[in-house]
Design a protein around this motif. Structure first.
Motif, mmCIF file in Angstrom:
data_model
loop_
_atom_site.group_PDB
_atom_site.id
_atom_site.type_symbol
_atom_site.label_atom_id
_atom_site.label_comp_id
_atom_site.label_asym_id
_atom_site.label_seq_id
_atom_site.Cartn_x
_atom_site.Cartn_y
_atom_site.Cartn_z
ATOM 1 N N LEU A 1 -1.449 -6.875 -3.907
ATOM 2 C CA LEU A 1 -1.674 -5.532 -3.370
ATOM 3 C C LEU A 1 -0.840 -4.476 -4.075
ATOM 4 C CD1 LEU A 1 -1.958 -6.279 0.439
ATOM 5 C CD2 LEU A 1 -3.590 -4.935 -0.883
ATOM 6 N N THR A 2 0.428 -4.793 -4.330
ATOM 7 C CA THR A 2 1.326 -3.780 -4.884
ATOM 8 C C THR A 2 1.184 -3.615 -6.384
ATOM 9 O OG1 THR A 2 3.124 -5.401 -5.129
ATOM 10 C CG2 THR A 2 3.008 -4.191 -3.039
ATOM 11 N N HIS A 3 0.755 -4.679 -7.080
ATOM 12 C CA HIS A 3 0.569 -4.640 -8.534
ATOM 13 C C HIS A 3 -0.739 -5.338 -8.900
ATOM 14 C CE1 HIS A 3 4.933 -4.037 -8.118
ATOM 15 N NE2 HIS A 3 4.852 -3.373 -9.244
ATOM 16 N N ASP B 1 2.357 -10.715 -2.386
ATOM 17 C CA ASP B 1 2.578 -9.279 -2.233
ATOM 18 C C ASP B 1 2.035 -8.493 -3.419
ATOM 19 O OD1 ASP B 1 3.881 -10.022 0.056
ATOM 20 O OD2 ASP B 1 5.856 -9.264 -0.526
ATOM 21 N N ALA B 2 2.243 -9.031 -4.618
ATOM 22 C CA ALA B 2 1.856 -8.295 -5.827
ATOM 23 C C ALA B 2 0.354 -8.140 -5.967
ATOM 24 C CB ALA B 2 2.434 -8.979 -7.063
ATOM 25 N N ILE C 1 0.990 -7.128 5.637
ATOM 26 C CA ILE C 1 1.103 -8.063 4.511
ATOM 27 C C ILE C 1 1.847 -9.319 4.950
ATOM 28 C CG2 ILE C 1 2.077 -8.422 2.216
ATOM 29 C CD1 ILE C 1 1.668 -5.441 1.684
ATOM 30 N N PRO D 1 3.795 -3.152 5.167
ATOM 31 C CA PRO D 1 4.472 -4.440 4.966
ATOM 32 C C PRO D 1 4.306 -5.392 6.147
ATOM 33 C CG PRO D 1 6.071 -2.689 5.333
ATOM 34 C CD PRO D 1 4.753 -2.024 5.144
ATOM 35 N N ASP E 1 -3.220 -1.902 3.481
ATOM 36 C CA ASP E 1 -2.981 -1.797 2.041
ATOM 37 C C ASP E 1 -1.509 -2.025 1.744
ATOM 38 O OD1 ASP E 1 -1.667 0.569 2.726
ATOM 39 O OD2 ASP E 1 -3.333 1.853 2.116
ATOM 40 N N ALA E 2 -1.090 -1.675 0.530
ATOM 41 C CA ALA E 2 0.267 -1.969 0.080
ATOM 42 C C ALA E 2 1.334 -1.206 0.840
ATOM 43 C CB ALA E 2 0.382 -1.664 -1.417
ATOM 44 N N THR E 3 0.945 -0.190 1.612
ATOM 45 C CA THR E 3 1.923 0.596 2.361
ATOM 46 C C THR E 3 2.211 0.008 3.743
ATOM 47 O OG1 THR E 3 0.244 2.057 3.346
ATOM 48 C CG2 THR E 3 1.123 2.678 1.183
#
Length: 339
Positions: free
Chosen positions: A46-48, A43-44, A16, A13, A9-11
């Motif tokens: 997942l992060t946004h 990246d976004a 990713i 890196p 997930d987004a945590t």
């Protein structure tokens, strides 16, 4: 050979980054005319994530080397029986079971989430067009998916736009658009138009041809519109809008959007173009698209090409795009799998 599939997930890196590098290699091999895969946009996802979407990603490794990834999007507000997938295998690891392992992992996730249908898109060649590998479509069919919607990507060479032709098309459209005025903006929608833009955005899935895809219209309000705008800003998308306002009511009734990313100033995407059904027949779609092209050219001097996708059966919008100079490049198939 050791083949593993691990959710991330987004945590994470490192995962990713590994997935991004797989995506870069795959796109260079499969779609070399595309702009480079944008790291900020990647990246976004997942992060946004987009409002109302829950991403579920997984990374496949062969003997410890990153070999492929699966990106699932799970709608949370409507279409809650559906999911969409982007399954990507590094060119060096293809035909070794990586795609099947990712697919089987995805099915387990979707069954746990109570999903009934999975949709994915693959490119293909058009007769006489650019070469495209049939492997993606063959894999989808082998997994039991069925083609549900045929689309075509068209590309506009902005450097060859003829100003006199545009002027003539715009003048003809304006002659049919008495009682409407044009408005333009960049980035986020002005508050005075937000409710009308949200309404038009929510009509897209209801109005656009969907073939055999099982889809519900989205319920878009101003809060959701603002959430989408924040997500697009996080991706670094430069957004150019043109719209038509009905002077008698003050309602914004037609809207189009072109956006461009931070890593390829030569490239843009023609996104939504939609006209309220009560105001069709005034050539507003053509008019807003022409004036938005002018706006983008004024602000993006390096822009060379604009890509857009249309359902093959969307003959009205296809005709508008071809009048503007968009030319077919390749075919895209939306596959639907019943889980």
């Amino acid at each position: 050979m050791a083949l593993t599939v691990t959710p991330f997930d987004a945590t994470d890196p490192a995962a990713i980054d590994a997935a991004y590098r797989i995506g870069v290699a795959a796109q260079a091999a499969d779609l070399p005319d595309f702009p480079p895969l944008c790291r900020r946009r990647f990246d976004a996802a997942l992060t946004h994530p987009m409002p109302g979407n829950a991403p579920r990603w997984a990374l496949a490794r062969r003997d410890g080397a990153p070999a492929g990834y699966l990106a699932l999007d799970l709608p949370q507000l409507e279409n809650t029986g559906n999911a969409t997938a982007d399954l990507v295998v590094h060119p060096d690891h293809r035909r070794r079971g990586v795609g099947r392992a990712l697919h089987e992992h995805g099915l387990r996730v979707l069954r746990e989430q109570g999903r009934k249908r999975l949709v994915a898109v693959t490119p293909g060649a058009l007769p006489g067009g650019v070469e495209r590998s049939p492997a993606g479509g063959a894999f989808a069919a082998a997994m039991g998916a069925r083609p549900a919607l045929a689309e075509v990507r068209r590309r506009l060479d902005v450097t060859r736009l003829d100003q006199r032709t545009l002027d003539a098309l715009a003048a003809d459209a304006r002659a049919h658009a008495a009682g409407y005025r044009l408005v333009a903006w960049q980035g986020d929608t002005p508050e005075e138009y937000a409710a009308d833009v949200a309404y038009l955005d929510g009509r897209l899935l209801a109005d656009a041809p969907a073939g055999d895809l099982v889809l519900e219209a989205e319920q878009v309000d101003v809060d959701r519109l603002r959430g989408t705008e924040r997500a697009l800003a996080a991706r670094g998308r430069r957004r150019y809008h043109q719209a038509a306002v009905h002077e008698a009511t003050g309602r914004l009734v037609a809207w189009t959007l072109i956006d461009s990313g931070p890593n390829a100033d030569w490239h843009g995407y023609q996104q939504i173009t939609i006209v309220d059904p009560a105001h069709r027949g005034h050539r507003l779609g053509l008019l807003v698209k022409i004036e938005n092209l002018r706006q983008v050219r004024d602000h993006e001097p390096a822009l060379r090409v604009v890509d857009t996708w249309n359902a093959a059966q969307n003959t009205h919008m296809v005709a508008i795009n071809e009048r503007l100079g968009f030319q077919p490049v390749d075919a895209w198939t939306d596959w639907q799998l019943t889980i």
